[in-house]
Design a protein around this motif. Structure first.
Motif, mmCIF file in Angstrom:
data_model
loop_
_atom_site.group_PDB
_atom_site.id
_atom_site.type_symbol
_atom_site.label_atom_id
_atom_site.label_comp_id
_atom_site.label_asym_id
_atom_site.label_seq_id
_atom_site.Cartn_x
_atom_site.Cartn_y
_atom_site.Cartn_z
ATOM 1 N N ASP A 95 -92.820 18.473 -104.589
ATOM 2 C CA ASP A 95 -91.788 18.626 -105.519
ATOM 3 C C ASP A 95 -91.173 20.620 -104.890
ATOM 4 O OD1 ASP A 95 -91.407 17.016 -106.666
ATOM 5 O OD2 ASP A 95 -92.120 17.486 -108.093
ATOM 6 N N LEU A 96 -92.248 21.421 -104.690
ATOM 7 C CA LEU A 96 -91.681 22.588 -103.761
ATOM 8 C C LEU A 96 -91.062 22.836 -102.947
ATOM 9 C CD1 LEU A 96 -95.474 24.188 -104.024
ATOM 10 C CD2 LEU A 96 -93.121 24.931 -105.046
ATOM 11 N N ASP A 97 -90.934 21.655 -102.186
ATOM 12 C CA ASP A 97 -89.763 21.154 -101.280
ATOM 13 C C ASP A 97 -88.974 21.410 -101.167
ATOM 14 O OD1 ASP A 97 -91.920 21.662 -99.145
ATOM 15 O OD2 ASP A 97 -92.385 19.975 -99.203
ATOM 16 N N HIS A 98 -88.059 21.283 -102.433
ATOM 17 C CA HIS A 98 -86.730 20.908 -102.926
ATOM 18 C C HIS A 98 -86.268 22.020 -104.393
ATOM 19 C CE1 HIS A 98 -87.554 17.339 -104.977
ATOM 20 N NE2 HIS A 98 -89.006 16.539 -103.860
ATOM 21 N N ILE A 99 -86.321 22.420 -104.236
ATOM 22 C CA ILE A 99 -86.425 22.811 -106.399
ATOM 23 C C ILE A 99 -85.409 23.364 -106.227
ATOM 24 C CG2 ILE A 99 -86.664 25.549 -107.171
ATOM 25 C CD1 ILE A 99 -89.547 24.851 -106.074
ATOM 26 N N ALA A 100 -84.342 22.795 -107.096
ATOM 27 C CA ALA A 100 -83.009 23.343 -107.453
ATOM 28 C C ALA A 100 -83.616 24.026 -108.500
ATOM 29 C CB ALA A 100 -82.575 21.576 -107.519
ATOM 30 N N SER A 101 -83.951 23.975 -109.417
ATOM 31 C CA SER A 101 -84.001 25.332 -110.435
ATOM 32 C C SER A 101 -84.251 25.524 -110.137
ATOM 33 C CB SER A 101 -84.857 23.884 -112.008
ATOM 34 O OG SER A 101 -85.957 24.677 -111.250
ATOM 35 N N PRO A 301 -81.579 22.297 -101.189
ATOM 36 C CA PRO A 301 -82.731 23.318 -101.050
ATOM 37 C C PRO A 301 -84.201 22.847 -100.016
ATOM 38 C CG PRO A 301 -81.444 22.177 -102.346
ATOM 39 C CD PRO A 301 -81.568 21.395 -100.899
ATOM 40 N N GLY A 302 -84.127 21.846 -98.905
ATOM 41 C CA GLY A 302 -85.640 21.444 -98.276
ATOM 42 C C GLY A 302 -84.678 23.026 -97.116
ATOM 43 N N ALA A 303 -83.953 22.785 -96.799
ATOM 44 C CA ALA A 303 -83.573 24.069 -95.828
ATOM 45 C C ALA A 303 -84.585 25.640 -95.725
ATOM 46 C CB ALA A 303 -82.508 24.726 -95.177
ATOM 47 N N VAL A 304 -84.618 25.590 -97.209
ATOM 48 C CA VAL A 304 -85.303 27.331 -97.521
ATOM 49 C C VAL A 304 -86.273 27.065 -98.590
ATOM 50 C CG1 VAL A 304 -83.248 26.841 -99.467
ATOM 51 C CG2 VAL A 304 -84.770 29.164 -98.916
ATOM 52 N N ASP A 305 -87.110 27.704 -98.172
ATOM 53 C CA ASP A 305 -88.129 27.979 -99.389
ATOM 54 C C ASP A 305 -88.289 29.393 -100.526
ATOM 55 O OD1 ASP A 305 -90.832 27.971 -100.429
ATOM 56 O OD2 ASP A 305 -92.062 28.702 -98.687
ATOM 57 N N VAL A 306 -88.264 28.994 -101.510
ATOM 58 C CA VAL A 306 -87.990 30.083 -102.418
ATOM 59 C C VAL A 306 -89.752 29.952 -102.808
ATOM 60 C CG1 VAL A 306 -85.325 29.567 -102.927
ATOM 61 C CG2 VAL A 306 -87.552 28.668 -104.139
ATOM 62 N N ASN A 307 -90.948 30.015 -102.886
ATOM 63 C CA ASN A 307 -91.693 30.454 -103.319
ATOM 64 C C ASN A 307 -92.878 30.651 -101.939
ATOM 65 O OD1 ASN A 307 -93.889 29.859 -105.356
ATOM 66 N ND2 ASN A 307 -94.502 28.527 -104.516
ATOM 67 N N VAL A 308 -91.942 32.007 -101.635
ATOM 68 C CA VAL A 308 -92.661 33.065 -100.531
ATOM 69 C C VAL A 308 -92.856 34.212 -102.106
ATOM 70 C CG1 VAL A 308 -92.503 32.101 -98.400
ATOM 71 C CG2 VAL A 308 -90.379 33.232 -99.680
ATOM 72 N N HIS A 309 -91.981 34.598 -103.092
ATOM 73 C CA HIS A 309 -91.984 35.898 -103.935
ATOM 74 C C HIS A 309 -92.467 36.016 -105.572
ATOM 75 C CE1 HIS A 309 -89.487 39.559 -105.242
ATOM 76 N NE2 HIS A 309 -90.144 40.024 -104.396
ATOM 77 N N PRO A 310 -93.141 36.233 -106.256
ATOM 78 C CA PRO A 310 -93.037 36.161 -107.173
ATOM 79 C C PRO A 310 -91.871 36.567 -108.410
ATOM 80 C CG PRO A 310 -94.976 37.581 -107.265
ATOM 81 C CD PRO A 310 -93.183 37.135 -105.433
ATOM 82 N N ALA A 311 -91.012 36.798 -107.897
ATOM 83 C CA ALA A 311 -89.840 37.521 -109.129
ATOM 84 C C ALA A 311 -88.384 36.165 -108.252
ATOM 85 C CB ALA A 311 -89.859 38.619 -108.865
ATOM 86 N N PHE A 317 -85.552 30.773 -94.669
ATOM 87 C CA PHE A 317 -85.061 30.128 -94.228
ATOM 88 C C PHE A 317 -85.342 29.857 -93.076
ATOM 89 C CE2 PHE A 317 -82.338 33.659 -96.080
ATOM 90 C CZ PHE A 317 -81.180 32.977 -96.860
ATOM 91 N N ARG A 318 -84.899 28.123 -92.847
ATOM 92 C CA ARG A 318 -85.901 27.737 -91.768
ATOM 93 C C ARG A 318 -85.556 28.089 -90.791
ATOM 94 N NH1 ARG A 318 -89.138 25.707 -94.936
ATOM 95 N NH2 ARG A 318 -89.078 23.719 -96.957
ATOM 96 N N ASP A 319 -83.937 27.716 -90.490
ATOM 97 C CA ASP A 319 -82.913 28.090 -89.342
ATOM 98 C C ASP A 319 -82.699 28.746 -89.419
ATOM 99 O OD1 ASP A 319 -82.392 27.638 -86.500
ATOM 100 O OD2 ASP A 319 -81.380 25.648 -86.623
ATOM 101 N N GLN A 320 -82.903 29.940 -89.118
ATOM 102 C CA GLN A 320 -82.781 31.332 -89.539
ATOM 103 C C GLN A 320 -81.635 31.898 -88.343
ATOM 104 O OE1 GLN A 320 -85.887 33.908 -91.062
ATOM 105 N NE2 GLN A 320 -84.547 35.853 -89.781
ATOM 106 N N ARG A 321 -82.267 31.842 -87.053
ATOM 107 C CA ARG A 321 -80.869 32.369 -85.575
ATOM 108 C C ARG A 321 -79.594 31.691 -86.480
ATOM 109 N NH1 ARG A 321 -81.633 33.376 -80.414
ATOM 110 N NH2 ARG A 321 -82.200 35.620 -80.543
ATOM 111 N N ARG A 322 -79.670 30.397 -86.881
ATOM 112 C CA ARG A 322 -78.419 29.738 -86.353
ATOM 113 C C ARG A 322 -77.487 29.849 -87.720
ATOM 114 N NH1 ARG A 322 -76.553 23.829 -85.385
ATOM 115 N NH2 ARG A 322 -74.629 24.024 -86.617
ATOM 116 N N LEU A 323 -77.939 30.532 -88.563
ATOM 117 C CA LEU A 323 -77.709 30.736 -90.261
ATOM 118 C C LEU A 323 -77.046 32.235 -90.081
ATOM 119 C CD1 LEU A 323 -77.516 29.951 -92.948
ATOM 120 C CD2 LEU A 323 -79.283 31.207 -93.594
ATOM 121 N N PHE A 324 -77.969 32.926 -89.384
ATOM 122 C CA PHE A 324 -77.381 33.863 -89.314
ATOM 123 C C PHE A 324 -76.401 34.035 -88.391
ATOM 124 C CE2 PHE A 324 -77.387 38.161 -87.488
ATOM 125 C CZ PHE A 324 -77.948 39.346 -88.858
#
Ligand code: ADP
Ligand code: MG
Length: 601
Positions: A95-101, A301-311, A317-324
């Motif tokens: 579930d961690l891979d597609h967190i919507a809450s 939600p699969g394109a981003v990992d939100v579980n890297v920071h406690p707060a 971001f998975r494809d940071q370059r393109r997004l930027f």
């Protein structure tokens, strides 16, 4: 056996009891009242609330209470909600891979419960009564039935009552309150469709209705002046979508408190996203100033990992370059559409209030998050003038004899009034504007050069005899190493012995460039930008420090044809209203400003 050795045999490592564990975990997420507000509001949003109410006392240190009309909890869940790692939002690691809450770690309530006197009341649909549990610094009561509205109300009193060391880190109530307000403003601007009310010691601080759109929310939170100046943005790249509002450069501030990013509704302070904005407003705001923008980013939600920071304030971001790239382009385009002329009204207003004028960006008086009030009552607020008399009426009403004051905006024919050989005043359809010819020329030069650099075709003025510039051997080496990059921005040079470079040509757009000057500036830029600087960075760096000198126009006499040509060139691109350093190039006074200044309205 001595007591000592018995103790040694028993070992020194022990499992911490649950309360201490939770208090340590609380250290990561619960720092101050604002963190309590953030966690409880997120829970309310996750519970599907349409209205969220936050009541604070003493900056939240005495009380934080968050009430919602969401789905609520049944008694079994009430008893479990305060347990660590208790969550309804996540079942397994996949579930961690597609967190919507917003929540998912199941830590917040356990943490808050361990450092405050807490209570939860909750009633679910279909039940006439709700249930209430209390948790005083980790001591949980069993749920008892109680009456109350549908939904959930969580309160945390006397934060850190049992951890005095942590309590000492709290600041004055006004400071803590300001942080809570910031959290709530972010929640309100991030969660469209949800209404928010914030009270402090019984007084209403923020009131956002559920059906307000983003602009209306900004108006409530930050005032009509900013809200009315915002430019809309809606861009997408595949399933990635960026929407929101960006402010003209003059609203830029020293801090990022009016820079809000929301990723799938979650408020973020991600470094990458902040960088995007900085890049997008490059050349439009003064160094060290932060543009103002409210931006919603929708990502799979699969394109981003939100579980890297406690707060959860930073993400990966998975494809940071393109997004930027996508974000910077979309933002830059939108920033270019904003009205960049500095409204004269704000300057007049500031001058009348006796405040020092900060060129351009600082000219808008900002009352801060708490000093809200009817901005309409200020003497000089920029406002659209409905039904303003046509400009022709101005000269008649003023009894002016000059018949040629009227020119449509598209016509740049003048007349121009030159002041101190630096400023040019001219009539525009809804008033008049003053142009700083020097700053405008700088801006025009920058934009035209930038365009040439991007097209890979910089026009170069070649010297018949190369100009020689004496330097150190190290400097010559550095320049030669980057000769190609310099060539791309129109600076042509080559080594001429160990301690000299020969400058063969410079960008034709620069007026009277001083080769030695320009070479030294380029050196400075190369030294700070490291290996392989991008041509645009190089250009900006170079112009940043030398454009003023090399394209100097202040003090030059310009005839009307030259002024017209300058204005025409400026019109060819967006953003002609600030010079590359972010200073304003134009100040505009509307008819309404004049009428107010002369007491006609
Ligand atoms: P998380 O939000 O990470 O799941 P919390 O400790 O914040 O962890 O909350 C624990 C659980 O309590 C949530 O998963 C949810 O089931 C429940 N809960 C908390 N607040 C509310 C609320 N306002 N309305 C309904 N349920 C809630
Ligand atoms: Mg939570």
């Amino acid at each position: 056996m001595s007591g000592d050795s018995a103790a040694r045999e028993a070992g020194v490592i022990a499992l911490l009891d649950e309360l201490v564990q939770n208090q340590i975990a609380a250290g990561e997420v619960i720092e101050r009242p604002a963190s309590v507000v953030k966690e409880l509001v997120e829970n309310a949003v996750d519970a599907g609330a349409r209205r969220v109410r936050v009541d604070l006392e003493e900056g939240g240190m005495r009380l934080v209470r968050v009430s919602d009309d969401g789905g609520g909890m049944v008694p079994a869940d009430l008893a479990r909600a305060f347990e660590p790692h208790a969550t309804s939002k996540l079942r397994d690691v996949a579930d961690l891979d597609h967190i919507a809450s917003l929540g998912f770690r199941g830590e917040a309530l356990a943490s808050i419960g361990s450092v405050a006197r807490c209570a939860i009341f909750s009633r679910v649909p279909g039940e006439e009564l709700g249930w209430r549990v209390e948790n005083e610094g980790g001591r949980l009561t069993t749920p008892v039935q109680a009456g109350g509205p549908l939904g959930t109300s969580v309160e945390a009193r006397d934060l850190f009552f049992n951890t005095p060391a942590r309590r000492r880190f709290l600041k004055r109530p006004s400071t803590e309150l300001a942080r809570c307000v910031d959290i709530l403003q972010r929640a309100a601007l991030g969660q469209l469709g949800i209404g928010f009310v914030l009270t402090h010691d019984g007084a209403r601080v923020l009131d956002i209705e559920a059906d307000m759109d983003l602009r209306a929310r900004v108006r409530r939170a930050f005032g009509a002046d900013l809200a009315g100046s915002l430019e809309e943005l809606d861009a997408h790249d595949g399933s990635t979508r960026l929407t929101g509002l960006v402010a003209p450069p003059r609203f830029a501030r020293r801090d990022t408190s009016r820079q809000m990013w929301f990723l799938n509704g979650r408020s973020l302070r991600d470094r990458i996203l902040l960088r995007c904005l900085k890049d997008a407003y490059r050349g439009l705001v003064l160094d060290g100033r932060q543009p103002v923008a409210f931006l919603h980013l929708a990502l799979d939600p699969g394109a981003v990992d939100v579980n890297v920071h406690p707060a959860k304030a930073e993400v990966r971001f998975r494809d940071q370059r393109r997004l930027f790239g996508f974000l910077v382009n979309a933002l830059r385009e939108a920033a270019g559409r904003t009205d960049m002329a500095t409204p004269g009204a704000s300057m007049l207003g500031a001058a009348l209030r006796g405040g020092a004028l900060d060129p351009g960006q600082g000219a808008i008086a900002d009352p801060g998050p708490l000093a809200r009030g009817p901005r309409e009552s200020e003497p000089f607020v920029v406002r659209e003038v409905a039904g303003a008399p046509p400009i022709e009426d101005l000269s008649v009403a003023a009894g002016a004899s000059a018949p040629t004051l009227v020119e449509p905006a598209e016509d740049l024919a003048g007349p121009y009034l030159t002041i101190a050989r630096t400023y040019v005043a001219r009539v525009v359809p809804d008033g008049f504007e003053i142009v700083d010819q020097h700053a405008l020329h700088e801006r025009v030069t920058y934009e035209e050069l930038l365009r040439e650099v991007r097209a890979g075709a910089v026009e170069v003025q070649r010297y018949l005899v190369p100009e020689l510039v004496e330097l150190t051997a190290g400097e010559v080496e550095l320049l030669v190493r980057h000769a190609e990059a310099l060539g791309r921005i129109g600076i042509q040079l080559e080594a001429f012995g160990a301690t000299t470079v020969a400058v063969g040509g410079l960008p034709a757009r620069l007026r009277r460039p001083d080769p030695a000057d320009l070479v030294r500036v380029a050196l400075g830029v190369l030294e700070t930008q490291g290996e392989a600087p991008a041509a645009e960075d190089l250009l900006e760096g170079v112009l940043h420090s030398s454009a003023c000198r090399s394209s100097a126009m202040a003090g030059d006499d310009l005839d009307p044809a030259e002024i017209r040509s300058l204005l025409e060139r400026a019109r060819a691109f967006d953003g002609a209203s600030t010079c590359p350093h972010g200073r304003p190039t134009r100040v505009r006074f509307t008819l309404a400003d004049l009428e107010r200044a002369f007491g006609r309205r």
